[in-house]
Design a protein around this motif. Structure first.
Motif, short mmCIF file in Angstrom:
data_model
loop_
_atom_site.label_atom_id
_atom_site.label_comp_id
_atom_site.label_asym_id
_atom_site.label_seq_id
_atom_site.Cartn_x
_atom_site.Cartn_y
_atom_site.Cartn_z
N ILE A 1 -40.86 53.87 51.05
CA ILE A 1 -39.44 53.89 51.41
C ILE A 1 -38.83 52.57 50.96
O ILE A 1 -39.53 51.56 50.85
N ALA A 2 -37.53 52.57 50.70
CA ALA A 2 -36.82 51.37 50.29
C ALA A 2 -35.65 51.12 51.25
O ALA A 2 -35.20 52.03 51.94
N PRO A 3 -35.14 49.89 51.31
CA PRO A 3 -33.99 49.58 52.17
C PRO A 3 -32.68 50.02 51.54
O PRO A 3 -31.80 49.21 51.25
N TYR B 1 -39.23 58.12 46.03
CA TYR B 1 -38.50 57.42 47.08
C TYR B 1 -38.24 55.95 46.74
O TYR B 1 -37.21 55.40 47.13
N VAL B 2 -39.16 55.30 46.07
CA VAL B 2 -38.98 53.89 45.69
C VAL B 2 -38.97 53.82 44.17
O VAL B 2 -39.99 53.98 43.52
N LEU B 3 -37.78 53.59 43.62
CA LEU B 3 -37.57 53.63 42.18
C LEU B 3 -37.48 52.21 41.61
O LEU B 3 -37.23 51.24 42.36
N PRO B 4 -37.69 52.05 40.32
CA PRO B 4 -37.60 50.71 39.72
C PRO B 4 -36.28 50.00 40.04
O PRO B 4 -36.26 48.78 40.23
N GLU B 5 -35.20 50.77 40.10
CA GLU B 5 -33.90 50.13 40.38
C GLU B 5 -33.77 49.63 41.81
O GLU B 5 -32.81 48.92 42.14
N HIS B 6 -34.69 50.00 42.68
CA HIS B 6 -34.67 49.49 44.06
C HIS B 6 -35.30 48.11 44.19
O HIS B 6 -35.12 47.45 45.21
N ARG B 7 -36.04 47.69 43.18
CA ARG B 7 -36.83 46.46 43.33
C ARG B 7 -35.96 45.22 43.50
O ARG B 7 -36.32 44.30 44.24
N GLU B 8 -34.83 45.17 42.84
CA GLU B 8 -33.95 44.01 42.98
C GLU B 8 -33.46 43.88 44.42
O GLU B 8 -33.44 42.78 45.00
N PHE C 1 -36.85 40.66 50.69
CA PHE C 1 -38.27 40.37 50.91
C PHE C 1 -38.79 39.62 49.68
O PHE C 1 -39.45 40.20 48.82
N PRO C 2 -38.49 38.33 49.58
CA PRO C 2 -38.81 37.59 48.35
C PRO C 2 -40.30 37.50 48.04
O PRO C 2 -40.66 37.24 46.89
N LYS C 3 -41.16 37.72 49.01
CA LYS C 3 -42.61 37.69 48.76
C LYS C 3 -43.18 39.10 48.65
O LYS C 3 -44.38 39.31 48.85
#
Length: 257
Positions: free
Chosen positions: A113-115, A211-218, A224-226
């Motif tokens: 899941i992503a925020p 549910y968690v796509l590459p565009e969600h990583r930013e 969550f910087p770590k």
């Protein structure tokens, strides 16, 4: 306070307690095998989220409320911080808590899941369960047959039926279905919480999930910087049920790093 299932450490605890928060329509019981295996060196506590399982029924299901529920459980367990693992809805609640009460959490695992807010809607499944005439149901096979008219996927039906209490007459759902349906926009949404969780966080996904796509990583890295990212091959959104040994080992390596 939320209902919990405690799995004591098999030996003297060598690591912080692990708290597990399940996803929508689930319960702490769904995590029994993984929780017991991870309890070899630590205590593991699986919760029933509000309006699920044996936990209290409330009229609302927002992420600030779910995070406050988790904080109450964690504070009752003794020394903090703990490690926290959340899947899907439970993962969003875990992220909400990490961003607002970071002192309670040492390491965070967010499963598939992503925020972010999602466009999909799970109200159809709540209605499908609510529409079954439970007064006519006496066995799990009968319940599955009734649910099959509304839900095609047998694996999904089997998951939902884990929350049907057949010991009661008539049977009852261990889910507050009217509230979950009414609160669905909050559940699939995200409150836009600001903050930074500056401790290790693992975003563990199924390689076949969307549910968690590459565009969600930013977005994830900003909060969550770590953050670290890992995928389990051959698994979808229910990665802990589809690939339990791989899921357990990945979580173990991260928590013990």
């Amino acid at each position: 306070m939320l209902a919990t299932i405690r799995h004591p450490a098999a030996t003297a605890p060598e690591a912080p307690t692990l708290v597990i928060a399940h996803g929508l329509y689930g319960s702490g019981r769904n995590w029994g095998v993984i929780a017991r295996r991870l309890a070899d060196r630590r205590e593991v506590v699986a919760v029933d989220m509000r309006n699920h399982g044996e936990s209290p029924r409330f009229p609302t299901q927002s992420y600030p409320e779910m995070a406050a529920d988790l904080a109450e459980v964690i504070e009752s367990l003794g020394p903090q911080p703990v490690d926290l693992l959340g899947h899907s809805m439970g993962g969003k609640a875990a992220m909400q808590l990490a961003l607002t009460r970071p002192e309670l959490i040492r390491r965070l695992v967010v499963a598939d899941i992503a925020p972010v807010a999602y466009a999909h809607d799970q109200t159809r499944n709540a209605r499908a369960m609510a529409e079954i005439d439970l007064s006519r149901i006496t066995t799990r096979a009968e319940a599955d047959a009734a649910l099959s008219a509304r839900i095609d996927d047998p694996a999904l039906r089997a998951f939902f039926l884990q929350s049907l209490d057949l010991r009661q007459r008539p049977p009852r759902w261990r889910l507050n279905l009217p509230v979950l349906e009414a609160e669905m926009p909050k559940i699939v949404g995200w409150p836009g919480t600001l903050g930074v969780f500056d401790h290790p966080a693992l975003f563990l996904t199924g390689a076949e999930s969307r549910y968690v796509l590459p565009e969600h990583r930013e977005t994830i890295r900003a909060l969550f910087p770590k953050a670290r990212f890992a995928k389990i091959p051959g698994a979808g959104h229910w990665l802990h049920a589809e690939k339990p040994r791989e899921f357990e080992e990945t979580v173990r390596v991260f928590l013990e790093a």
